[in-house]
Design an enzyme around this catalytic site. Sequence first.
Site, PDB file in Angstrom:
ATOM      1  N   ARG A  37       0.863  -1.311   0.076  1.00 33.99           N
ATOM      2  CA  ARG A  37      -0.075   0.192  -0.013  1.00 33.99           C
ATOM      3  C   ARG A  37       0.899   1.401  -0.054  1.00 33.99           C
ATOM      4  O   ARG A  37       0.483   2.191   0.227  1.00 33.99           O
ATOM      5  CB  ARG A  37      -0.950   0.051   1.081  1.00 33.99           C
ATOM      6  CG  ARG A  37      -2.118  -1.100   1.218  1.00 33.99           C
ATOM      7  CD  ARG A  37      -2.915  -1.155   2.202  1.00 33.99           C
ATOM      8  NE  ARG A  37      -3.990  -1.999   2.129  1.00 33.99           N
ATOM      9  CZ  ARG A  37      -4.609  -2.189   3.220  1.00 33.99           C
ATOM     10  NH1 ARG A  37      -4.506  -1.801   4.501  1.00 33.99           N
ATOM     11  NH2 ARG A  37      -5.184  -3.461   3.309  1.00 33.99           N
ATOM     12  N   ARG A  41      -3.313   6.291   0.016  1.00 35.23           N
ATOM     13  CA  ARG A  41      -3.808   7.536   0.891  1.00 35.23           C
ATOM     14  C   ARG A  41      -2.752   8.023   1.954  1.00 35.23           C
ATOM     15  O   ARG A  41      -3.168   9.447   2.268  1.00 35.23           O
ATOM     16  CB  ARG A  41      -5.009   6.948   1.786  1.00 35.23           C
ATOM     17  CG  ARG A  41      -6.165   6.404   1.100  1.00 35.23           C
ATOM     18  CD  ARG A  41      -7.173   5.689   2.056  1.00 35.23           C
ATOM     19  NE  ARG A  41      -6.581   4.389   2.457  1.00 35.23           N
ATOM     20  CZ  ARG A  41      -7.054   3.454   3.498  1.00 35.23           C
ATOM     21  NH1 ARG A  41      -8.263   3.992   3.894  1.00 35.23           N
ATOM     22  NH2 ARG A  41      -6.252   2.460   3.619  1.00 35.23           N
ATOM     23  N   ARG A  50      -6.003  11.463  -7.636  1.00 37.09           N
ATOM     24  CA  ARG A  50      -7.337  10.629  -7.902  1.00 37.09           C
ATOM     25  C   ARG A  50      -8.523  11.419  -7.806  1.00 37.09           C
ATOM     26  O   ARG A  50      -9.520  11.348  -8.566  1.00 37.09           O
ATOM     27  CB  ARG A  50      -7.270   9.700  -6.585  1.00 37.09           C
ATOM     28  CG  ARG A  50      -8.480   8.576  -7.019  1.00 37.09           C
ATOM     29  CD  ARG A  50      -8.554   7.502  -5.742  1.00 37.09           C
ATOM     30  NE  ARG A  50      -9.760   7.272  -5.717  1.00 37.09           N
ATOM     31  CZ  ARG A  50     -10.200   6.592  -4.495  1.00 37.09           C
ATOM     32  NH1 ARG A  50      -9.639   5.971  -3.851  1.00 37.09           N
ATOM     33  NH2 ARG A  50     -11.689   6.297  -4.348  1.00 37.09           N
ATOM     34  N   ASP A  86      -7.012  -3.229  -7.065  1.00 36.69           N
ATOM     35  CA  ASP A  86      -7.549  -3.712  -5.677  1.00 36.69           C
ATOM     36  C   ASP A  86      -7.889  -5.231  -5.967  1.00 36.69           C
ATOM     37  O   ASP A  86      -7.964  -5.825  -7.129  1.00 36.69           O
ATOM     38  CB  ASP A  86      -8.766  -3.130  -5.468  1.00 36.69           C
ATOM     39  CG  ASP A  86      -9.635  -3.398  -4.192  1.00 36.69           C
ATOM     40  OD1 ASP A  86      -9.180  -2.684  -3.115  1.00 36.69           O
ATOM     41  OD2 ASP A  86     -10.401  -4.239  -4.173  1.00 36.69           O
ATOM     42  N   TYR A 163     -15.126 -12.932   0.032  1.00 30.16           N
ATOM     43  CA  TYR A 163     -15.902 -11.509  -0.247  1.00 30.16           C
ATOM     44  C   TYR A 163     -17.378 -11.790  -0.776  1.00 30.16           C
ATOM     45  O   TYR A 163     -18.219 -11.223  -0.812  1.00 30.16           O
ATOM     46  CB  TYR A 163     -15.136 -10.653  -0.925  1.00 30.16           C
ATOM     47  CG  TYR A 163     -14.114  -9.620  -0.342  1.00 30.16           C
ATOM     48  CD1 TYR A 163     -14.739  -8.692   0.461  1.00 30.16           C
ATOM     49  CD2 TYR A 163     -12.887  -9.810  -0.493  1.00 30.16           C
ATOM     50  CE1 TYR A 163     -14.118  -7.941   1.316  1.00 30.16           C
ATOM     51  CE2 TYR A 163     -12.083  -8.757   0.435  1.00 30.16           C
ATOM     52  CZ  TYR A 163     -12.654  -7.901   1.152  1.00 30.16           C
ATOM     53  OH  TYR A 163     -11.786  -7.165   1.895  1.00 30.16           O
TER      54      TYR A 163
END
Length: 353
Positions: A37, A41, A50, A86, A163
């Site tokens: 990651r 962010r 983004r 992702d 998921y």
Amino acid sequence: MVLPLTHPLVDGRTTHSALVRAYSGQRPERLPVWFMRQAGRSLPEYKAARGGTAMLDACLTPELASEITLQPVRRHGVDAAIFFSDIVVPLRLAGVDVEIKPGVGPVMGAAVRTADDVARLRELTLTPADLEPVAQGVALTVEALGSTPLIGFAGAPFTLAAYLVEGGPSRDHLAARTLMHADPETWRALTEWAADVTGAFLRAQVLAGASAAQLFDSWAGSLSLGDYTQHVAPASTRALSQVKDLDVRTVHFGTGTGELLAAMRDVGADVVGVDYRIPLDEASRRLGGHTPIQGNIDPALLAAPWPVLEAHVRDVVARGASAPGHVVNLGHGVPPTTDPDVLTRLVGLIHSL
């Protein structure tokens, strides 16, 4: 274990990089480091690039995905980029109704819990045309990276299946584990489909120029060794088999998987990623001392005083010396509140060791 350094699909610029050599069981002059990651962010330039673009749309816009992938390499000087994506991107490309809700995570339009649900899902396929945005993004990134290697990224079949069955994030994955035991044939069909989809996604990245590939099993830590070996490992082997003929190093990582390390390697991975819960020397011992490892700085310490973080990193590096090859990384992803300057300073420290 020292493996030959060849990659028939790349022009050789990354073949002798520190990352590829460490993944091959060698000890390069400079200890390689990258962060899971690392693109995202924690970087102000990520937020600016983004803007208001939805996560999955950003992943599937080649120029934007490439730019985001390159940002931490420019800022931190890490030894590898990992393609910005992702784990549910291949599901979206195959036609599954999925979105990423801010503050929640991936959410399915409908859960997949019965044999009929799985039969309908298996009618969805993933074609080369579907994968074109991914291939374009990887190609743009590889060209810009030059001699810095790019790592391809995909979610492992169990995590994708979990998921799908849960319908979204879950703490204990009870519905998925129940299906695994209550209807093993339906579970097998589901995980085989997930393996084919995510394997094709990973293969597209390697064919477009990625120098290595990481399979990320976010939720495998919820499983016992017996359940993993019987109900999950075959699908992970099936996924990784889609890049075996391409002669790139493969990394298998999961969280809370200290008891599964050898089993995760034995599905066909060259390198095992280790989370922050187990010391690297113990992880290497459990792997027999012959497997290159990746990890395992505790992400929580990124916000600690520098002397505390430095001592921890030095300990991680010292313990990693027990393995034939070591790529320094976090034991999970970069927290969004991380000060980017800390990561840059950390790269300098690691390169000095």
